[in-house]
Enzyme design. Sequence first.
Site, PDB file in Angstrom:
ATOM      1  N   ASN A 183       0.845  -1.196   0.000  1.00 14.32           N
ATOM      2  CA  ASN A 183       0.000   0.000   0.000  1.00 14.32           C
ATOM      3  C   ASN A 183       0.879   1.245   0.000  1.00 14.32           C
ATOM      4  O   ASN A 183       2.100   1.148  -0.006  1.00 14.32           O
ATOM      5  CB  ASN A 183      -0.952  -0.028   1.202  1.00 14.32           C
ATOM      6  CG  ASN A 183      -0.186  -0.141   2.499  1.00 14.32           C
ATOM      7  OD1 ASN A 183       0.522   0.770   2.893  1.00 14.32           O
ATOM      8  ND2 ASN A 183      -0.298  -1.288   3.168  1.00 14.32           N
ATOM      9  N   CYS A 237       0.525   2.269  14.023  1.00 12.56           N
ATOM     10  CA  CYS A 237       0.424   3.275  12.957  1.00 12.56           C
ATOM     11  C   CYS A 237       0.715   2.640  11.595  1.00 12.56           C
ATOM     12  O   CYS A 237       0.545   3.256  10.554  1.00 12.56           O
ATOM     13  CB  CYS A 237       1.428   4.383  13.273  1.00 12.56           C
ATOM     14  SG  CYS A 237       1.154   5.874  12.358  1.00 12.56           S
ATOM     15  N   ASP A 280      -4.526  -6.428   5.342  1.00  9.38           N
ATOM     16  CA  ASP A 280      -5.558  -7.267   5.975  1.00  9.38           C
ATOM     17  C   ASP A 280      -5.495  -8.691   5.451  1.00  9.38           C
ATOM     18  O   ASP A 280      -5.999  -9.616   6.074  1.00  9.38           O
ATOM     19  CB  ASP A 280      -6.957  -6.681   5.678  1.00  9.38           C
ATOM     20  CG  ASP A 280      -7.176  -5.375   6.427  1.00  9.38           C
ATOM     21  OD1 ASP A 280      -6.567  -5.214   7.498  1.00  9.38           O
ATOM     22  OD2 ASP A 280      -7.924  -4.511   5.934  1.00  9.38           O
ATOM     23  N   LYS A 325       8.495 -17.333 -10.430  1.00  6.90           N
ATOM     24  CA  LYS A 325       7.729 -16.220 -11.026  1.00  6.90           C
ATOM     25  C   LYS A 325       6.558 -16.771 -11.842  1.00  6.90           C
ATOM     26  O   LYS A 325       6.740 -17.696 -12.657  1.00  6.90           O
ATOM     27  CB  LYS A 325       8.671 -15.407 -11.918  1.00  6.90           C
ATOM     28  CG  LYS A 325       8.028 -14.166 -12.467  1.00  6.90           C
ATOM     29  CD  LYS A 325       8.996 -13.402 -13.353  1.00  6.90           C
ATOM     30  CE  LYS A 325       8.224 -12.318 -14.087  1.00  6.90           C
ATOM     31  NZ  LYS A 325       8.974 -11.790 -15.216  1.00  6.90           N
ATOM     32  N   ASP A 330      -5.087  -9.890  13.338  1.00 11.37           N
ATOM     33  CA  ASP A 330      -5.264  -8.471  13.645  1.00 11.37           C
ATOM     34  C   ASP A 330      -4.354  -8.092  14.825  1.00 11.37           C
ATOM     35  O   ASP A 330      -4.624  -8.449  15.978  1.00 11.37           O
ATOM     36  CB  ASP A 330      -6.745  -8.231  13.994  1.00 11.37           C
ATOM     37  CG  ASP A 330      -7.057  -6.760  14.108  1.00 11.37           C
ATOM     38  OD1 ASP A 330      -6.184  -5.995  14.575  1.00 11.37           O
ATOM     39  OD2 ASP A 330      -8.179  -6.380  13.731  1.00 11.37           O
ATOM     40  N   PHE A 377      -4.597   3.404  14.340  1.00  9.37           N
ATOM     41  CA  PHE A 377      -4.910   4.338  13.255  1.00  9.37           C
ATOM     42  C   PHE A 377      -5.926   3.688  12.333  1.00  9.37           C
ATOM     43  O   PHE A 377      -5.821   2.487  12.042  1.00  9.37           O
ATOM     44  CB  PHE A 377      -3.642   4.694  12.467  1.00  9.37           C
ATOM     45  CG  PHE A 377      -2.882   5.838  13.087  1.00  9.37           C
ATOM     46  CD1 PHE A 377      -2.245   5.693  14.308  1.00  9.37           C
ATOM     47  CD2 PHE A 377      -2.812   7.072  12.448  1.00  9.37           C
ATOM     48  CE1 PHE A 377      -1.563   6.740  14.891  1.00  9.37           C
ATOM     49  CE2 PHE A 377      -2.124   8.133  13.020  1.00  9.37           C
ATOM     50  CZ  PHE A 377      -1.502   7.973  14.240  1.00  9.37           C
ATOM     51  N   LYS A 432     -14.291   0.521  14.736  1.00  5.45           N
ATOM     52  CA  LYS A 432     -12.961  -0.058  14.983  1.00  5.45           C
ATOM     53  C   LYS A 432     -12.575   0.095  16.457  1.00  5.45           C
ATOM     54  O   LYS A 432     -12.062  -0.836  17.084  1.00  5.45           O
ATOM     55  CB  LYS A 432     -11.944   0.657  14.087  1.00  5.45           C
ATOM     56  CG  LYS A 432     -10.655  -0.089  13.891  1.00  5.45           C
ATOM     57  CD  LYS A 432      -9.822   0.513  12.756  1.00  5.45           C
ATOM     58  CE  LYS A 432      -8.479  -0.189  12.658  1.00  5.45           C
ATOM     59  NZ  LYS A 432      -7.668   0.301  11.564  1.00  5.45           N
ATOM     60  N   LYS A 458     -12.211  -3.482  18.366  1.00  8.67           N
ATOM     61  CA  LYS A 458     -10.855  -3.912  18.732  1.00  8.67           C
ATOM     62  C   LYS A 458     -10.599  -3.737  20.218  1.00  8.67           C
ATOM     63  O   LYS A 458      -9.616  -4.236  20.743  1.00  8.67           O
ATOM     64  CB  LYS A 458      -9.823  -3.123  17.936  1.00  8.67           C
ATOM     65  CG  LYS A 458      -9.885  -3.446  16.449  1.00  8.67           C
ATOM     66  CD  LYS A 458      -8.695  -2.896  15.721  1.00  8.67           C
ATOM     67  CE  LYS A 458      -8.927  -2.970  14.223  1.00  8.67           C
ATOM     68  NZ  LYS A 458      -7.986  -3.818  13.538  1.00  8.67           N
TER      69      LYS A 458
END
Length: 397
Positions: free
Chosen positions: A210, A274, A279, A289, A306, A323, A337, A341
Amino acid sequence: MNSLTNKNIILGVSGSISAYKAPDIVRRLQDLGAQVKVILTEGGAKFITELSLQSISKNKVHYNLWDEDAELSMGHIELAKWTDAILIAPASANTIANIALGKANDLLSSVILASNAALLIAPAMNLKMYQSHALQDNLLTLISRHAIIIKPESGEQACGDIGIGRLVEPLSIAKQVAKQFISTKLTGKKVLITLGATIEAIDPVRFISNHSSGKMGMALINACIEMGASVICIYGNITTTLNEKSNNMPIISAQQMYTKVMNNIAGQDIFIACAAVSDFSVKNTKNQKIKKDGKNLILELIPNKDILADVCKLGKKPICMGFAAETQNTLKNAQKKLKNKGCDVIILNDVSNTDFGSNVDENEVVFLSQNLNKKIAKNSKKKVAKKILAIFIKEYL
Ligand SMILES: Cc1cc2nc3c(=O)[nH]c(=O)nc-3n(C[C@H](O)[C@H](O)[C@H](O)COP(=O)(O)O)c2cc1C
């Protein structure tokens, strides 16, 4: 609480009979959390060995201004930049005179001239030497330049005389050094922070990741360190520079981050999640490959554990701040959340707006807890980090 956590201290040891106490001073500074490097003057080296000071400080002892290896990188300037305070203990009459004159004829005096760090001087000498006009004038000169004098004690001296001139006890010296630094409610706290993007392998050359840069997490680390916390930094892929005062542990995948966090979380006071943790990970990562064959490729993704939720479930859990990067129904999702959590704080990051959030230098967030819903307006991540911590300290410490 006075602490030297995250502080770099140079201890200058000069030619006094009480130089035998220098290893103990190093120890007491370390006990308060400091990293210590010793500079031994020519006179100091007559009273105590480089080896003892090196063994105790666990750092190379510096004594030579003309050290060719060190001077390749301008050793005296490097030391001047490295240190947060310079302590001379014991300070001989000769070294005090040298510094008062602003000389730069040895390593210690050169480092002092090249540094803006606080200077503390603990004289130790015969009472007549201490009471001499010359020595007292030199001390006054140094005080006028904001040096802090750790006044010697009275008692029996090595020469048999009785009076002022004995070096102050090492613990008391270390405490006076610590007093130069402002302590906050984070001082001495243990903080574990995750940051950056995790990388989930598809095959040896491709991966899922990400846009997280780690900049927000790093801003929090820098602020925690500035406030005297001792920080473990568990980082994935980042495009920012690490702080050398934190204990930095690299990871690649979400699973590795999970294991690293769980192995290090015991005893931490605060956990700040942070990192942008994936997920999902790829179910059957290929060893070779994957070749294209004109057909669609279907990847099966399996959920990762998690980290934040599992830390929150620990019996002796730290105060937990997570975060939430959200693109829609941001407040509702972040509140969910927070509840699901079981964590104490969620910092909501609306990443649908590309002006702030991931991979940029600014951020705008909402500090959410059971009792609070506070917007922190758009600002540099450095300032946002400080504001987050200010609210956090007020609410939880
Ligand atoms: C046995 C002995 C003990 C000494 N003790 C002291 C002392 O306690 N304080 C001091 O200022 N000078 C003391 N001196 C004098 C210093 O060692 C001398 O001035 C030296 O040049 C200081 O060097 P430096 O400033 O490079 O450390 C002593 C000298 C000798 C020979």
